[in-house]
Scaffold this motif. Sequence first.
Motif, PDB file in Angstrom:
ATOM      1  N   TYR A  25      37.373 -14.315  27.078  1.00 33.08           N
ATOM      2  CA  TYR A  25      37.369 -15.297  28.678  1.00 33.08           C
ATOM      3  C   TYR A  25      36.418 -14.276  29.220  1.00 33.08           C
ATOM      4  CZ  TYR A  25      36.890 -18.611  32.194  1.00 33.08           C
ATOM      5  OH  TYR A  25      36.372 -19.500  33.394  1.00 33.08           O
ATOM      6  N   THR A  74      27.752 -12.712  35.249  1.00 35.29           N
ATOM      7  CA  THR A  74      27.440 -12.089  36.740  1.00 35.29           C
ATOM      8  C   THR A  74      26.638 -10.646  36.125  1.00 35.29           C
ATOM      9  OG1 THR A  74      29.735 -12.603  36.917  1.00 35.29           O
ATOM     10  CG2 THR A  74      28.554 -10.363  38.171  1.00 35.29           C
ATOM     11  N   HIS A 117      37.897 -19.978  26.437  1.00 32.19           N
ATOM     12  CA  HIS A 117      38.762 -19.705  27.410  1.00 32.19           C
ATOM     13  C   HIS A 117      39.436 -21.405  26.455  1.00 32.19           C
ATOM     14  CE1 HIS A 117      40.466 -21.066  30.812  1.00 32.19           C
ATOM     15  NE2 HIS A 117      40.756 -22.516  30.579  1.00 32.19           N
ATOM     16  N   LYS A 169      33.197 -13.839  31.337  1.00 36.37           N
ATOM     17  CA  LYS A 169      32.543 -13.818  32.992  1.00 36.37           C
ATOM     18  C   LYS A 169      31.465 -12.740  33.487  1.00 36.37           C
ATOM     19  CE  LYS A 169      35.379 -15.687  35.639  1.00 36.37           C
ATOM     20  NZ  LYS A 169      36.434 -16.578  36.395  1.00 36.37           N
ATOM     21  N   ARG A 210      27.848 -18.238  28.726  1.00 34.83           N
ATOM     22  CA  ARG A 210      29.048 -19.665  29.815  1.00 34.83           C
ATOM     23  C   ARG A 210      29.349 -20.525  28.256  1.00 34.83           C
ATOM     24  NH1 ARG A 210      26.187 -23.584  33.398  1.00 34.83           N
ATOM     25  NH2 ARG A 210      27.363 -23.752  33.519  1.00 34.83           N
ATOM     26  N   GLU A 242      36.577 -24.543  35.281  1.00 35.02           N
ATOM     27  CA  GLU A 242      36.259 -24.469  34.112  1.00 35.02           C
ATOM     28  C   GLU A 242      35.337 -25.146  33.372  1.00 35.02           C
ATOM     29  OE1 GLU A 242      40.562 -23.197  33.560  1.00 35.02           O
ATOM     30  OE2 GLU A 242      40.604 -21.111  34.295  1.00 35.02           O
ATOM     31  N   GLY A 245      31.794 -18.493  25.991  1.00 39.85           N
ATOM     32  CA  GLY A 245      32.591 -18.034  27.796  1.00 39.85           C
ATOM     33  C   GLY A 245      34.029 -19.545  27.803  1.00 39.85           C
TER      34      GLY A 245
END
Length: 695
Positions: free
Chosen positions: A323, A331, A421, A327, A414, A436, A417
């Motif tokens: 995860y 970015t 998660h 992220k 995303r 989240e 990810g």
Amino acid sequence: MDTLNFRVAEEKNFHSEVLLFSFNPEHDIIVVCSANGDVIAYQAYIRKVWALGTRNQRKKPISLAWRPDGQILAVTFSNRTLVLASVQDGHQLLSEPSPFEVRAMNWVERTTGQPDDNVHVQFESVPIDDYLPALADLPSITRTRKHVVDPPDDLFTLDKQSKLNILILFGSNDILLRAFGLWPLLLINRSSLPTDQSLLSVTMSPSLDTLCLLTRSDTSVNYSLFECTSFLSDYHNDYFHLTRSLCRIKSLILFNDKIFTALTELTTKCFSDFQSRVNTFCEIMRQQGVKQWSFQCELMSLLATGNCSEQMQQHFFGNIFDYGFAKKLVTTFDETRVKSKELIVMFGRTIEHIFGYLVEIKGLQQWYGKFDQIEFDSQILESSLYNAGSLLLKINEYTDFLHEMSDVYTFFLRWLGFVAHQLHTSKHNTSTHHDEQIECTEADWDHLIEFIDAYCAFDEPVLDIFAMYLKSESLPETLVRDSSYRKLFDHTNNNKNACFSPKPRRSLIGAYQDLKQSITKAFEIRTNNSILQLNKPLPLLTSIPIDHQSSAPIEFDHRRSQHSINYIIQQNSLQFHLITYTSPTKQCLVRSFDFHHILGLHRSIVNFKIYDDDKLAMVCTNAMDSDNGNSSETILFNTNHQSNLLIVSLKSLMDSQTTDFVGNNANTTLSYPLKDIPSKLTVDGRRNLIAVVCL
């Protein structure tokens, strides 16, 4: 006569032998070239301001020359490399191999000439620059900008060039003329020059219509004219527009190379780690021999059922794509997308500039019959225009690709990810926070399915799609897009008059390489023997006899002014000849003179330079102990010093109608004692600067 007064501004020790050094004609800068390969610029009392590259990359410097406006430095090296560098920070603008071993260079500009009656008003109308967008500055990530002087408007400041200038490179029997230092205008090889003579110096007349050659044979030093560039005078304004536009095109190509390099490095850096991690996982699965397994099937299973194989959970989401990495990748991708859009806009603008200059060249009314003298093929222009237009379409395609796929790719990252998660929280029995949760629309899921179906159906999924679109030689079928630009041209495939093609299978770098190759043909070094005399005697203006048994090199210096060229030649230790060539009359006046009465019999001239139009600077040293010398020399020389710097006035010589000049003390403007033995000097008479290298 006014007496010059000098003072020592600074002294500096060098660890390697100084081979070459020269003052900038416009700025307070001196460049020093050393035997270890260093090329260093110093400013204001020997303060180092920049160095040209790394000494290990090149060999010994052979020659250097400044562009007349002082903005560009040209240096040649023993490995036959020509380098053009910016005066502001020493940034290397161009590095190209030379077709022969260069012995020396001169950089001259047109200072006079008759106006061209054949020039149409249209040629001097508003330049194409006024119709093009302003060119952005080069990104700071590719160049550290520590300006020594005001930064130029473009790489080579060609917009400020109102006079044609030519960089002359010459060897023993070869001459290369480069317009603005960039475009190889003409190569004159051995077959066009007398084989019984070697070149000492080459310059051009003030109107650039004639080459002025100083050559050496076994018995004499000869000054000759070589009328091989008369077309520059006959059609000066036409050629000025042509050469400047071509050189601006080359300047923009060099600029675009840096932009494209920054763009590909930025994109590759963003996705290389992600692509490598996925490839590593796929290789692990193949080594385990899992049958009928693919990365695409795992992703589709996650979309359909929310579940995946144990290997996917443990090896991929557990060890490779967690995860935190997801992220960070999102970015980084957002930052890369913003910078990439800025760079691609800059890239497109420079191609617009290139396209505009190509159109301007094509629009010159007297193309045929003029430019064929330098063998500029109009088909090269048509090919360049076609490739420039096609590249603009490809840039538009990539811009659309970047805009459309960025959102899909961001959602893909995303989603991965989010899955990572979810697996982590279920494994450790922790709760999921609201921030989240993944927010999306039905269209996002449809695009995600299309993305996985198109780019993950391989043994090694193609996830680095943006870098691939930029730098692969040809696009895979999955990246060939049915864009609006291609649809626009599909119906014209049978039309042979179509101007451009979107080149469906070409990547952006492929289309860019097509343009560069077609433009490179316009810059190929060409030997035009049709307008040259082949191995015939040159028109000889004057000849100075020398001892045919002497093997010593001929020392000389020259100064080029608005209407004349002066050469001063050292025949022996204290005897000189001054050749004055007047351009309007194409005649030479030769005067001989010596310095026995000034220097005496026990001193020798080590090196000399023309200081200005009527002064000569020289450094001399004792040929024997001063105690055994003539006591009358103490009027000029301090007996406590072995060497001296002299400034001698030649005005009385130039104004005299006699052929012989006898030196006297009244002609000495300056005598300055030197502590060490001098070896060479360089001067800047306009600013009263002299630099002397001592042993």
